[in-house]
Design an enzyme around this catalytic site. Structure first.
Site, PDB file in Angstrom:
ATOM      1  N   GLY A  99       0.833  -1.192   0.000  1.00 24.25           N
ATOM      2  CA  GLY A  99       0.000   0.000   0.000  1.00 24.25           C
ATOM      3  C   GLY A  99       0.872   1.247   0.000  1.00 24.25           C
ATOM      4  O   GLY A  99       1.997   1.253  -0.496  1.00 24.25           O
ATOM      5  N   GLY A 100       0.359   2.284   0.611  1.00 26.54           N
ATOM      6  CA  GLY A 100       1.085   3.549   0.646  1.00 26.54           C
ATOM      7  C   GLY A 100       2.416   3.445   1.361  1.00 26.54           C
ATOM      8  O   GLY A 100       3.301   4.293   1.188  1.00 26.54           O
ATOM      9  N   ALA A 140      22.732  11.445 -28.187  1.00 32.21           N
ATOM     10  CA  ALA A 140      23.268  10.672 -27.063  1.00 32.21           C
ATOM     11  C   ALA A 140      24.711  11.097 -26.751  1.00 32.21           C
ATOM     12  O   ALA A 140      25.146  11.044 -25.600  1.00 32.21           O
ATOM     13  CB  ALA A 140      23.204   9.191 -27.364  1.00 32.21           C
TER      14      ALA A 140
HETATM   15  C1  HXC Z   1      -2.923  -4.510  12.360  1.00 36.02           C
HETATM   16  C2  HXC Z   1      -1.946  -6.402  11.527  1.00 36.02           C
HETATM   17  C3  HXC Z   1      -1.836  -5.811  10.259  1.00 36.02           C
HETATM   18  C4  HXC Z   1      -2.306  -4.480  10.105  1.00 36.02           C
HETATM   19  C5  HXC Z   1      -1.005  -7.773  10.145  1.00 36.02           C
HETATM   20  N1  HXC Z   1      -1.438  -7.622  11.397  1.00 36.02           N
HETATM   21  N2  HXC Z   1      -1.258  -6.694   9.417  1.00 36.02           N
HETATM   22  N3  HXC Z   1      -2.474  -5.760  12.561  1.00 36.02           N
HETATM   23  N4  HXC Z   1      -2.840  -3.883  11.181  1.00 36.02           N
HETATM   24  N5  HXC Z   1      -2.225  -3.862   8.937  1.00 36.02           N
HETATM   25  C6  HXC Z   1      -1.322  -8.586  12.492  1.00 36.02           C
HETATM   26  C7  HXC Z   1      -2.217  -9.803  12.330  1.00 36.02           C
HETATM   27  O1  HXC Z   1      -3.474  -9.532  12.857  1.00 36.02           O
HETATM   28  C8  HXC Z   1      -1.468 -10.841  13.147  1.00 36.02           C
HETATM   29  O2  HXC Z   1      -1.724 -10.614  14.510  1.00 36.02           O
HETATM   30  C9  HXC Z   1      -0.029 -10.464  12.920  1.00 36.02           C
HETATM   31  O3  HXC Z   1      -0.014  -9.102  12.477  1.00 36.02           O
HETATM   32  C10 HXC Z   1       0.640 -11.295  11.836  1.00 36.02           C
HETATM   33  O4  HXC Z   1      -0.189 -11.309  10.692  1.00 36.02           O
HETATM   34  P1  HXC Z   1      -0.520 -12.648   9.907  1.00 36.02           P
HETATM   35  O5  HXC Z   1      -1.604 -12.308   8.937  1.00 36.02           O
HETATM   36  O6  HXC Z   1      -0.749 -13.774  10.846  1.00 36.02           O
HETATM   37  O7  HXC Z   1       0.883 -12.891   9.179  1.00 36.02           O
HETATM   38  P2  HXC Z   1       1.172 -13.406   7.726  1.00 36.02           P
HETATM   39  O8  HXC Z   1       0.350 -14.605   7.414  1.00 36.02           O
HETATM   40  O9  HXC Z   1       2.649 -13.519   7.630  1.00 36.02           O
HETATM   41  O10 HXC Z   1       0.670 -12.241   6.753  1.00 36.02           O
HETATM   42  C11 HXC Z   1       1.262 -10.982   6.804  1.00 36.02           C
HETATM   43  C12 HXC Z   1       0.461  -9.971   5.946  1.00 36.02           C
HETATM   44  C13 HXC Z   1      -1.023 -10.030   6.355  1.00 36.02           C
HETATM   45  C14 HXC Z   1       0.647 -10.349   4.469  1.00 36.02           C
HETATM   46  C15 HXC Z   1       1.096  -8.602   6.156  1.00 36.02           C
HETATM   47  O11 HXC Z   1      -1.103  -9.909   7.772  1.00 36.02           O
HETATM   48  C16 HXC Z   1      -1.819  -8.936   5.752  1.00 36.02           C
HETATM   49  O12 HXC Z   1      -2.222  -9.027   4.579  1.00 36.02           O
HETATM   50  N6  HXC Z   1      -2.094  -7.890   6.511  1.00 36.02           N
HETATM   51  C17 HXC Z   1      -2.880  -6.787   6.100  1.00 36.02           C
HETATM   52  C18 HXC Z   1      -2.125  -5.938   5.144  1.00 36.02           C
HETATM   53  C19 HXC Z   1      -2.878  -4.701   4.766  1.00 36.02           C
HETATM   54  O13 HXC Z   1      -3.929  -4.764   4.080  1.00 36.02           O
HETATM   55  N7  HXC Z   1      -2.447  -3.540   5.295  1.00 36.02           N
HETATM   56  C20 HXC Z   1      -3.005  -2.301   5.004  1.00 36.02           C
HETATM   57  C21 HXC Z   1      -2.399  -1.883   3.641  1.00 36.02           C
HETATM   58  S1  HXC Z   1      -2.908  -0.304   3.192  1.00 36.02           S
HETATM   59  P3  HXC Z   1      -1.628 -11.787  15.589  1.00 36.02           P
HETATM   60  O14 HXC Z   1      -2.113 -11.146  16.847  1.00 36.02           O
HETATM   61  O15 HXC Z   1      -2.484 -12.886  15.082  1.00 36.02           O
HETATM   62  O16 HXC Z   1      -0.186 -12.164  15.658  1.00 36.02           O
HETATM   63  C22 HXC Z   1      -1.734   0.619   3.874  1.00 36.02           C
HETATM   64  C23 HXC Z   1      -1.937   2.049   3.651  1.00 36.02           C
HETATM   65  C24 HXC Z   1      -0.731   2.809   4.016  1.00 36.02           C
HETATM   66  O17 HXC Z   1      -0.838   0.224   4.468  1.00 36.02           O
HETATM   67  C25 HXC Z   1      -1.063   4.206   3.685  1.00 36.02           C
HETATM   68  C26 HXC Z   1       0.103   5.084   3.725  1.00 36.02           C
HETATM   69  C27 HXC Z   1      -0.243   6.354   3.056  1.00 36.02           C
END
Ligand code: HXC
Length: 517
Positions: free
Chosen positions: A172-173, A408
């Site tokens: 993402g961002g 170039a």
């Molecule tokens: C809160 C999160 C999290 C998040 C993961 N966790 N991502 N908690 N916010 N964004 C937590 C999970 O709940 C889990 O907690 C632990 O981290 C590990 O995650 P898992 O899913 O078990 O690990 P894994 O299978 O290795 O997968 C990792 C992952 C997946 C690929 C990153 O967790 C995932 O897809 N997360 C969401 C990603 C996402 O959509 N983020 C937002 C993107 S948009 P526990 O307690 O079970 O250990 C963004 C915008 C930024 O970032 C903007 C900037 C301008």
């Protein structure tokens, strides 16, 4: 007295809670993936005992989604400063064991503090990224902290070197902080970078693509050019960072670094005598020229798998760190295309921002022809490289080994855009275009009306080659400072660099130029 001991005990307990991160189960899961923990990474990066942690006791202040029940001191990012080979650096490492390394308000503000301190003290900042992105529970407060980081990355750009190592997810961002920094290093197999993930892509465009293919290290090294380096594992990635830190100054007010070198200042490069083939249509490996001329074994190539028709990298000449830009005849005949222009332009600007002299090797038959290049904007992208060379004021050395054709020729750090020391080998050809093409245009009628067109064309091509396919016309005009034997190139470059180190080249004051982005 006992109250005092209790307080120290309390402090120890708080610190060790911070050090435990998300707990042993999650640490083991991290190790099982072949990844180091945040603290292990920092210790592998920095000189032993040099790490000084900052903000280990910062906590998130989210009270939604029962977050108040799970407050981990440090909030999922380990921050501080230390040294690499004795050089001060600031660093942060996201801890995937705490909420997946996700970035909440306080986690983000800790990173901001590190960038602020690095900027105040004029030291490089190194970010070790391993994060699920914006912490979903913290909503817009998380986005706010991201933007605070982006703003600081931009403010620090060109003032202190910024290096991002991607050691897990970065989606993402969240990708935009690394994208703004000077260098990105990715770990093969465990790191991913993308704006939208495979599932969103499937929903929106119906394309099916896996994590690795979409945003793995190899994809960003070869296809997108987002990463500058890839490494087999965490340790390898941190070794690259250490090597980079050795080659670059701590900030924009310092000179490029100089170290003792074992390589001789009067070493002749005998291997270069036969490097350029007699037949101008045959390729050769420009990397050999770079390896021979620079201090032996000092060259660190950057973006080696992307736009391979141009080589960029850092190395040393007489112990002095230097940036290298070189056309590579074994890929696309060394033509400049969109990717090569953008790759080299950003590197030239990095060198210029950090007072690193630039050594340019030229063997370029021109810009790559093709409708896709034109529609893709080769005009504005090619202009970036021209702009970057022309605006740079660091010492610029240019060696034309063979072809320097058309626009170039001008672009590749020519005398006209203020190359400081421009030389050519006797095999050089400085012309508007190659002999065949030129003769076809200027003698078309003569060839067509000739009794023996093939023989006439051959004769005219030979005449043209004799008149223009050499460096002496340009040398007679002063566009070249000298024509030198290939084996003398190291010696000539060392002398020129030594003379140029005190160079000053003021430019008109302005807020900033308007590079064609
Ligand atoms: C809160 C999160 C999290 C998040 C993961 N966790 N991502 N908690 N916010 N964004 C937590 C999970 O709940 C889990 O907690 C632990 O981290 C590990 O995650 P898992 O899913 O078990 O690990 P894994 O299978 O290795 O997968 C990792 C992952 C997946 C690929 C990153 O967790 C995932 O897809 N997360 C969401 C990603 C996402 O959509 N983020 C937002 C993107 S948009 P526990 O307690 O079970 O250990 C963004 C915008 C930024 O970032 C903007 C900037 C301008």
């Amino acid at each position: 007295m006992s109250g005092g001991v209790d307080k120290i005990e309390d402090l120890r307990r708080r610190k060790s809670r911070s050090e435990l991160g998300g707990g042993q189960k999650r640490v083991s899961a991290q190790h099982a993936k072949g990844k180091m923990t945040a603290r292990e990474r920092i210790h592998a990066l920095l000189d032993p005992e040099s790490f000084n942690e900052i903000d280990a006791l910062v906590e998130h202040r989210c009270r939604d989604f029962e977050m108040d029940r799970n407050v981990i001191p440090g909030d999922g990012v380990v921050c501080g400063h230390g040294t690499i080979d004795g050089k001060l650096v600031y660093c942060f490492a996201q801890d995937f064991t705490v909420y997946g390394g996700s970035l909440g308000e306080m986690h983000g503000l800790k990173i901001c503090k590190i960038i602020d301190m690095a900027l105040k003290t004029g030291a490089p900042v190194i970010g070790l990224n391993d994060s699920g992105g914006a912490r979903i529970q913290e909503g817009v407060a998380s986005l706010g902290s991201y933007a605070e980081i982006f703003f600081r990355n931009v403010r620090a750009s060109g003032v202190i070197p910024q290096i991002s190592v991607i050691m897990g997810p970065c989606a993402g961002g969240a990708v935009y902080s690394p994208a703004i920094t000077d260098f990105v290093v990715m770990v093969e197999g465990t790191s991913h970078m993308f704006i939208t993930g495979p599932e969103v892509i499937k929903t929106v465009t119906n394309e099916e693509v896996g994590f690795e293919d979409l945003g793995g290290a190899s994809t960003h090294a070869k296809k997108s050019g987002v990463t500058h380096f890839t490494a087999k594992d965490d340790k390898g990635a941190l070794e690259i960072v250490k090597e980079l830190i050795g080659l670059i100054p701590a900030n924009n007010l310092q000179r490029a670094t100089v170290v003792e070198t074992n390589d001789s200042f009067d070493r002749l490069c005998e291997n270069l005598e036969t490097l350029v083939p007699d037949d101008p249509s045959l390729p050769y490996d420009m990397a050999i020229a770079i390896e021979e001329i620079l201090d032996l074994g000092s060259f660190l190539e950057i973006q080696s798998d992307f736009a391979q028709n141009i080589i960029i990298g850092l190395g040393r000449l007489g112990g002095q760190s230097i940036g290298v830009v070189a056309n590579q005849p074994i890929h696309l005949a060394g033509c400049l295309d969109i990717d090569a222009s953008v790759k080299a332009a950003r590197f030239v600007r990095f060198c210029d921002a950090f007072n690193i002299p630039i050594l340019t090797f030229v063997d370029v038959p021109g810009f790559l022809p093709g409708a896709n290049q034109e529609w893709g904007g080769i005009i504005r992208h090619g202009a970036k490289l021209l702009y970057a060379f022309a605006e740079s004021t660091v010492p610029k050395l240019t060696v034309i080994t063979r072809k320097a054709y058309g626009g170039a020729y001008d672009v590749m750090s020519s005398k006209h855009i203020r190359g400081d020391y421009n030389v050519a080998w006797p095999s050089a050809e400085l012309a508007v275009m190659g002999a065949e093409g030129a003769v076809q245009i200027i003698h078309r009628r003569r060839i067509a009306t000739s009794k023996n067109p093939d023989q006439e064309r051959e004769r005219l091509v030979e005449d043209y080659q004799e008149a223009f396919a050499n460096p002496y016309k340009a040398a007679s005009l002063g566009y070249l400072d000298d024509v030198i034997a290939p084996n003398e190139t190291r010696i000539a470059m060392l002398k020129a660099l030594g003379a140029l180190l005190e160079k000053e080249e003021p430019r008109p004051e302005k807020k900033h130029g308007n590079i064609p982005l």
